[in-house]
Design a protein around this motif. Structure first.
Motif, PDB file in Angstrom:
ATOM      1  N   GLY A  72       0.785  -1.204  -0.022  1.00 41.23           N
ATOM      2  CA  GLY A  72       0.127   0.094  -0.245  1.00 41.23           C
ATOM      3  C   GLY A  72       0.742   1.211   0.070  1.00 41.23           C
ATOM      4  N   LEU A  73       2.122   1.253   0.697  1.00 45.13           N
ATOM      5  CA  LEU A  73       2.994   2.392   0.670  1.00 45.13           C
ATOM      6  C   LEU A  73       3.377   2.712  -0.576  1.00 45.13           C
ATOM      7  CD1 LEU A  73       4.760   2.074   4.141  1.00 45.13           C
ATOM      8  CD2 LEU A  73       2.620   3.298   3.625  1.00 45.13           C
ATOM      9  N   ALA A  74       3.673   1.640  -1.385  1.00 45.75           N
ATOM     10  CA  ALA A  74       4.210   2.023  -2.905  1.00 45.75           C
ATOM     11  C   ALA A  74       3.223   2.648  -3.582  1.00 45.75           C
ATOM     12  CB  ALA A  74       4.528   0.459  -3.499  1.00 45.75           C
ATOM     13  N   ILE A  75       1.833   2.342  -3.794  1.00 47.02           N
ATOM     14  CA  ILE A  75       0.807   3.101  -4.291  1.00 47.02           C
ATOM     15  C   ILE A  75       1.126   4.319  -3.698  1.00 47.02           C
ATOM     16  CG2 ILE A  75      -1.541   3.026  -4.786  1.00 47.02           C
ATOM     17  CD1 ILE A  75      -1.756   0.089  -4.421  1.00 47.02           C
ATOM     18  N   GLY A  88       8.505  15.208  -0.147  1.00 48.61           N
ATOM     19  CA  GLY A  88       9.028  14.868   1.134  1.00 48.61           C
ATOM     20  C   GLY A  88       8.541  13.477   1.314  1.00 48.61           C
ATOM     21  N   VAL A  89       7.316  13.747   1.809  1.00 47.51           N
ATOM     22  CA  VAL A  89       6.638  12.279   2.313  1.00 47.51           C
ATOM     23  C   VAL A  89       6.374  11.391   1.380  1.00 47.51           C
ATOM     24  CG1 VAL A  89       4.327  11.602   2.928  1.00 47.51           C
ATOM     25  CG2 VAL A  89       4.877  13.950   3.752  1.00 47.51           C
ATOM     26  N   GLY A  90       6.241  11.792  -0.103  1.00 41.83           N
ATOM     27  CA  GLY A  90       6.261  10.611  -0.904  1.00 41.83           C
ATOM     28  C   GLY A  90       7.493   9.972  -1.126  1.00 41.83           C
ATOM     29  N   LEU A  91       8.536  10.514  -1.092  1.00 43.83           N
ATOM     30  CA  LEU A  91      10.018  10.036  -1.148  1.00 43.83           C
ATOM     31  C   LEU A  91      10.201   9.062   0.047  1.00 43.83           C
ATOM     32  CD1 LEU A  91      12.691  10.001  -2.345  1.00 43.83           C
ATOM     33  CD2 LEU A  91      13.488  11.955  -1.008  1.00 43.83           C
ATOM     34  N   VAL A  92       9.646   9.360   1.303  1.00 39.12           N
ATOM     35  CA  VAL A  92       9.747   8.705   2.396  1.00 39.12           C
ATOM     36  C   VAL A  92       9.157   7.425   2.194  1.00 39.12           C
ATOM     37  CG1 VAL A  92       9.661   8.547   4.957  1.00 39.12           C
ATOM     38  CG2 VAL A  92      10.610  10.589   3.917  1.00 39.12           C
ATOM     39  N   LEU A  93       7.722   7.589   1.974  1.00 35.97           N
ATOM     40  CA  LEU A  93       6.743   6.325   1.730  1.00 35.97           C
ATOM     41  C   LEU A  93       7.665   5.575   0.604  1.00 35.97           C
ATOM     42  CD1 LEU A  93       3.212   7.860   1.674  1.00 35.97           C
ATOM     43  CD2 LEU A  93       4.647   6.919   3.385  1.00 35.97           C
ATOM     44  N   GLY A  94       8.146   5.959  -0.393  1.00 43.66           N
ATOM     45  CA  GLY A  94       8.831   5.060  -1.419  1.00 43.66           C
ATOM     46  C   GLY A  94       9.754   4.449  -0.773  1.00 43.66           C
ATOM     47  N   ILE A  95      10.932   4.833  -0.011  1.00 44.31           N
ATOM     48  CA  ILE A  95      11.805   4.047   0.628  1.00 44.31           C
ATOM     49  C   ILE A  95      11.238   3.043   1.577  1.00 44.31           C
ATOM     50  CG2 ILE A  95      13.748   4.166   1.912  1.00 44.31           C
ATOM     51  CD1 ILE A  95      14.302   7.053   0.724  1.00 44.31           C
ATOM     52  N   VAL A  96      10.311   3.371   2.662  1.00 45.94           N
ATOM     53  CA  VAL A  96       9.744   2.373   3.414  1.00 45.94           C
ATOM     54  C   VAL A  96       9.293   1.396   2.780  1.00 45.94           C
ATOM     55  CG1 VAL A  96       8.091   2.001   5.253  1.00 45.94           C
ATOM     56  CG2 VAL A  96       9.427   4.356   5.276  1.00 45.94           C
ATOM     57  N   ALA A  97       8.369   1.662   1.543  1.00 47.31           N
ATOM     58  CA  ALA A  97       7.733   0.607   0.833  1.00 47.31           C
ATOM     59  C   ALA A  97       8.687  -0.369   0.167  1.00 47.31           C
ATOM     60  CB  ALA A  97       6.940   1.220  -0.338  1.00 47.31           C
ATOM     61  N   VAL A  99      11.459  -1.290   1.393  1.00 53.89           N
ATOM     62  CA  VAL A  99      12.089  -2.176   2.580  1.00 53.89           C
ATOM     63  C   VAL A  99      10.981  -3.162   3.015  1.00 53.89           C
ATOM     64  CG1 VAL A  99      12.661  -2.247   5.162  1.00 53.89           C
ATOM     65  CG2 VAL A  99      13.316  -0.376   3.629  1.00 53.89           C
ATOM     66  N   GLN A 100       9.730  -2.749   2.884  1.00 52.09           N
ATOM     67  CA  GLN A 100       8.714  -3.713   3.342  1.00 52.09           C
ATOM     68  C   GLN A 100       8.334  -4.700   2.298  1.00 52.09           C
ATOM     69  OE1 GLN A 100       5.199  -1.540   4.085  1.00 52.09           O
ATOM     70  NE2 GLN A 100       5.874  -0.553   6.187  1.00 52.09           N
ATOM     71  N   ILE A 101       8.812  -4.452   1.092  1.00 51.37           N
ATOM     72  CA  ILE A 101       8.566  -5.524  -0.161  1.00 51.37           C
ATOM     73  C   ILE A 101       9.771  -6.419  -0.079  1.00 51.37           C
ATOM     74  CG2 ILE A 101       8.632  -5.413  -2.591  1.00 51.37           C
ATOM     75  CD1 ILE A 101       7.310  -2.758  -2.939  1.00 51.37           C
ATOM     76  N   ARG A 102      10.764  -6.010   0.172  1.00 52.59           N
ATOM     77  CA  ARG A 102      11.938  -7.118   0.361  1.00 52.59           C
ATOM     78  C   ARG A 102      11.727  -8.032   1.539  1.00 52.59           C
ATOM     79  NH1 ARG A 102      15.376  -3.698   0.301  1.00 52.59           N
ATOM     80  NH2 ARG A 102      16.021  -3.486   2.437  1.00 52.59           N
ATOM     81  N   LYS A 103      11.165  -7.553   2.729  1.00 47.59           N
ATOM     82  CA  LYS A 103      10.904  -8.394   3.745  1.00 47.59           C
ATOM     83  C   LYS A 103       9.601  -9.081   3.538  1.00 47.59           C
ATOM     84  CE  LYS A 103      13.347  -5.335   7.216  1.00 47.59           C
ATOM     85  NZ  LYS A 103      12.982  -4.817   8.453  1.00 47.59           N
ATOM     86  N   ARG A 104       8.818  -8.647   3.073  1.00 49.48           N
ATOM     87  CA  ARG A 104       7.272  -9.382   2.925  1.00 49.48           C
ATOM     88  C   ARG A 104       7.190 -10.263   1.672  1.00 49.48           C
ATOM     89  NH1 ARG A 104       3.606  -4.452   5.238  1.00 49.48           N
ATOM     90  NH2 ARG A 104       4.560  -4.172   7.154  1.00 49.48           N
ATOM     91  N   GLY A 105       7.992 -10.002   0.500  1.00 43.24           N
ATOM     92  CA  GLY A 105       7.621 -10.532  -0.767  1.00 43.24           C
ATOM     93  C   GLY A 105       6.450 -10.124  -1.328  1.00 43.24           C
ATOM     94  N   GLU A 106       6.124  -8.689  -1.075  1.00 42.93           N
ATOM     95  CA  GLU A 106       4.980  -8.152  -1.601  1.00 42.93           C
ATOM     96  C   GLU A 106       5.289  -7.780  -3.222  1.00 42.93           C
ATOM     97  OE1 GLU A 106       2.401  -6.626   2.151  1.00 42.93           O
ATOM     98  OE2 GLU A 106       4.208  -5.255   1.519  1.00 42.93           O
ATOM     99  N   GLN A 107       4.317  -7.140  -3.782  1.00 42.72           N
ATOM    100  CA  GLN A 107       4.283  -6.731  -5.149  1.00 42.72           C
ATOM    101  C   GLN A 107       4.508  -5.088  -4.891  1.00 42.72           C
ATOM    102  OE1 GLN A 107       2.460  -8.314  -8.353  1.00 42.72           O
ATOM    103  NE2 GLN A 107       1.453  -9.863  -7.115  1.00 42.72           N
ATOM    104  N   GLY A 108       5.023  -4.621  -5.945  1.00 37.08           N
ATOM    105  CA  GLY A 108       4.820  -3.012  -6.010  1.00 37.08           C
ATOM    106  C   GLY A 108       6.050  -2.197  -6.058  1.00 37.08           C
ATOM    107  N   ARG A 109       7.083  -3.078  -6.362  1.00 34.40           N
ATOM    108  CA  ARG A 109       8.500  -2.433  -6.359  1.00 34.40           C
ATOM    109  C   ARG A 109       8.761  -1.343  -7.261  1.00 34.40           C
ATOM    110  NH1 ARG A 109      13.696  -3.309  -8.616  1.00 34.40           N
ATOM    111  NH2 ARG A 109      15.631  -3.086  -7.166  1.00 34.40           N
ATOM    112  N   GLY A 110       8.212  -1.745  -8.272  1.00 39.32           N
ATOM    113  CA  GLY A 110       8.362  -0.545  -9.535  1.00 39.32           C
ATOM    114  C   GLY A 110       7.434   0.632  -9.094  1.00 39.32           C
TER     115      GLY A 110
END
Length: 418
Positions: A72-75, A88-97, A99-110
């Protein structure tokens, strides 16, 4: 009921093989892991399928593979990046997303990468805008758009035509034109009002009236060059525009005759005048300011102390004016007429000093009349002509002073440079 397998090539029909005597009875698997292993008592030992190692699908289990969810954060990062809102918020959310994608195996890296890149670009543009002042320009433009695309924001020296050719009432828009063409108004000054809440139509008009009349001399230094049918007007905020941040009052010159336009610029200040002209007019303004400070009481009898104080201010101003004229190096053709003016100013100053010390109204009138007549504007024409300034004195409704009507309450009835 069970169905036996068909007979083999060496097996008589109707006989079954004897599995207990097979090689697995005494083989290595007789007591193997399946006999005593961990699965012996497992969930399959007494299952409904006779101990086979399978179990029915439990609740929540699906025989098909579900796709991994999109982070969801990637979206959110991509949306903020596209809109360039809170980069600034969009940049932080992208970085956090990421990290979560790598740990959880979620989609949305692009999506996360795209949002981070766009937000980073937006953040860089915001920093650049703040550094160069572009943010304030953007905000002003935003407010301008919120007012319906109005072009009432006018700069000093600009000329314009008003809707219907009138400088009264409300206007949402004006048309900027060259001052060489016929126009309704010419901007000579502007200032901002203060306060969070709208003060009301009356206070806004009062503030505009007082400030605009005081600012006209800095734009049109030579009052003689301003036509007699030209007066001061102003554009002020309305209650609605105030709520959008509009605080600006625009001071303009306009014609008092309905339907009559202005042609040419009325500007005459340091930008268009030479040093000698500016020096002469600055000295004249010192006297003008003092003359304009006359008391409200029309007759001296009604306020003798106030008129005496006014005469004292005029006396001081005349001394300052004479000193300024003496201290300047005038061109050869202007020096003699200016020196002649200084002599008249000194004589007038002496009479105004006596008026300031008068014990009664009659004594005041006597010295006031003498001092006023010594400040005859016609005596300045020769000096003005030598300096290249306007030589036609402006006309006023009351161009005379003296005891017949008392000291003019307006203070601008006459005088050497009023």
């Amino acid at each position: 009921m069970s169905i036996p397998p068909p007979p083999g090539p060496h097996q008589p029909e109707g006989q079954h093989p004897s599995y207990p005597q097979g090689p697995y009875e005494q083989g290595p698997y007789a007591q193997g892991p399946y006999e005593q292993g961990p699965y012996n008592q497992g969930p399959y030992a007494q299952g409904p399928y006779g101990g086979l190692p399978y179990q029915p699908w439990a609740q929540g289990y699906s025989p098909f593979n579900r796709p991994a969810p999109v982070n969801g954060l990637a979206i959110a990062a991509l949306v903020l990046g596209i809109l360039c809102f809170l980069p600034g918020v969009g940049l932080v959310l992208g970085i956090v997303a990421l990290v979560q994608i790598r740990k959880r195996g979620e989609q949305g890296r692009g999506l996360a990468i795209g949002g981070s890149v766009l937000s980073g670009i937006g953040l860089a543009l915001w920093v650049l805008a703040l550094a160069t002042g572009g943010a304030s320009d953007f905000w002003e433009g935003f407010k301008e758009g919120a007012r319906g695309g109005s072009s009432l924001s006018l700069d000093k020296g600009e000329c314009f035509n008003a809707p219907g050719g009138s400088l009264s009432g409300e206007a949402d828009d004006v048309d900027k034109v060259s001052c060489d063409r016929a126009h309704d108004g010419e901007v000579f000054a502007s200032f901002r009002l203060k306060g969070r809440s709208y003060p009301g139509d009356g206070p806004v008009t009062d503030a505009a009236d007082e400030r605009c009349y005081g600012l006209q001399d800095s734009y049109a230094m030579d009052a003689w060059a301003v036509p007699s049918d030209v007066d001061v007007y102003y554009l002020t905020p309305t209650r609605d525009s105030w709520s959008l941040g509009d605080r600006e009052v625009t001071c303009v010159f306009g014609n008092t005759v309905e339907g009559k336009n202005l042609i040419g610029s009325l500007r005459n200040d340091e930008t268009v005048l030479d040093a000698d002209q500016v020096a002469y007019l600055k000295a004249a303004h010192v006297l003008n300011a003092a003359m304009d400070s006359a008391p409200d009481a029309e007759y001296v009898e009604d306020d003798l102390p106030g008129h005496k104080a006014w005469a004292g201010r005029v006396e001081v101003a005349l001394g300052a004016q004479a000193g300024m004229l003496r201290g300047h190096s005038w061109p050869a053709d202007a020096k003699k007429p200016v020196d002649t003016l200084v002599v008249e100013i000194d004589k007038s100053r002496a009479e105004w000093a006596k008026a300031a010390a008068a014990d009664d109204a009659d004594t005041f009138y006597t010295h006031y009349d003498k001092g006023f007549k010594l400040l005859d504007r016609n005596k300045t024409v020769t000096a003005r002509k030598a300096l290249g300034l306007a030589t036609t004195p402006p006309s006023y409704e009351d161009d005379s002073g003296g005891s017949d009507g008392g000291a003019d309450s307006g203070g601008g009835a006459g005088g050497m440079e009023v």
